[in-house]
Structures are given as C-alpha cells and as structure tokens.
Design an enzyme around this catalytic site. Structure first.
Site: not given
Length: 222
Positions: A106, A148
C-alpha cells in the site's frame, strides 16, 4: 534486482471498496496501486517482481496478466494469512539473488532504492509524519503553532526493505517480520537504517490518503 510486493492483506480500512476488489487494485487516478508500484520498481532497475497474494488473489493475477506489463511477474499465493515474515519466507524460495527488495502493498513513494541497496538488511525510514498541527509551548502558553507533516529526527518505518537472502532462514513460517526478526536483528546489531528526508511517501490506508496521493501521484512516479 528482484522485489517482493506484500499484497495479501484484506484492506479493511478501505471498506466497502475492498469488499469487491483487493487493496492492490484500488485505483489512484484510475491506475491501481500495484501498477504504480511496478512502475516505481522498474524505474530503479528491478527486473522481476514476486507478488505475495492471498485475499482475492485471482483478481490481482488476472489484472496483471491482462495488462501485460513489461516486467517479469510471478506470484506467491497464501492459502491463509502468513504475516509479513511468513510471506517473505515463502516467496523468498523463488529468489536466487544475494539480496532483494520488499515493498508493502500500500506504499506509494519516490524513495531512492539504489541508495537503500547500499546497506544489507536495511529499512528505509522517513521522518515521522503527522496530520495534526504541532504546538510549541512554554509553561501553559502556546508560543508557536506549526502545520507540518514531518517531525524532525523521529524516524518511522517506510515499509520498504533491502534484505539479504540469508535472512530467510530466520523468518517465521507465520508471523510479521517487524515483530520477530527485526527486533532480534536490532538487538544483535544486524539491522540497518537508511534515512530519507524530503521524499514523497504515502501509505494508502484511508479514502483521504487516496485523495491526497491522487493530487501528486504523477509527480511522484514519472
């Protein structure tokens, strides 16, 4: 070089899509995850991929056979879930090279595999990512608010490995490499890290991941 793609999971967090198709065939910009991964591996000179499958394996095999991707592809089929360690051990019997790459089924990334291959039994790592704003505080006041994604100098497993073939003998028949061999090798000083900063990396675990990755996928894997 050869690579294993661990593609046997059920992808429960992407239900109901994965009730009908296996996670590796979930599309990102109309191209399945596994096809993006093969393009990525090919970019770094991988010439053979072994896909470790279990759940709905026939759909994965049929898709890759019909697609006729210009890459040698073989399949290691699990009748019951073996965990990441068991899957690598089973598929590793097909590999005769001294070393090989392993990629979680994935992961979408642009991590440099050539750099990773310089160390034996190494884990690709990236700085820890967070979806939340980070607060810097002093006493009971917030002094800075940061939006962030990376938290500096805290490293996470990126789900990409460069392994020596000799590791296969230590892997369990059933169980995860991250919970068995890796902790043991780490204690013995036999496990290495390759740190990657400022790279693109997505683990496709939610519909939000699909949406975010779709906006950048063509820049990540050219």
């Amino acid at each position: 070089m050869k690579a294993l793609i661990l593609a046997g999971g059920r992808g429960k967090r992407l239900k109901p899509i994965t009730d009908y198709v296996p996670k590796p065939l979930v599309p990102i910009k109309n191209i399945p995850i596994i096809e993006w991964q093969i393009k990525y591996l090919k970019k770094f000179g991988v010439n053979e991929v072994i896909v470790c499958t279990g759940y709905k394996q026939d759909m994965i095999e049929n898709y890759l056979n019909i697609k006729k991707i210009n890459m040698k592809i073989r399949f290691s089929i699990e009748d019951s879930p073996l965990g990441t360690g068991g899957a690598i051990k089973k598929a590793g019997k097909m590999i005769h090279d001294k070393s090989f790459f392993v990629l979680n089924g994935d992961v979408i990334t642009n991590i440099d595999l050539k750099q990773l291959s310089k160390k034996q039994n190494s884990i690709a790592s990236i700085e820890l990512q967070t979806k939340f704003g980070i607060l810097e505080t002093k006493d009971d006041k917030i002094i800075k608010f940061k939006e962030k994604k990376e938290i500096s100098d805290i490293w996470m497993n990126a789900g990409i490995y460069h392994l020596e073939k000799s590791i296969l003998k230590d892997l369990p028949l059933k169980g995860d490499i991250e919970k068995t061999v890796f902790p043991d090798y780490a204690k013995k000083g036999k496990l290495y890290i390759e740190k990657f900063r400022n790279v693109k990396w997505y683990s496709i675990d939610s519909f939000k991941d699909i949406e975010t990755c779709s906006s950048e996928i063509e820049k990540i894997i050219k």
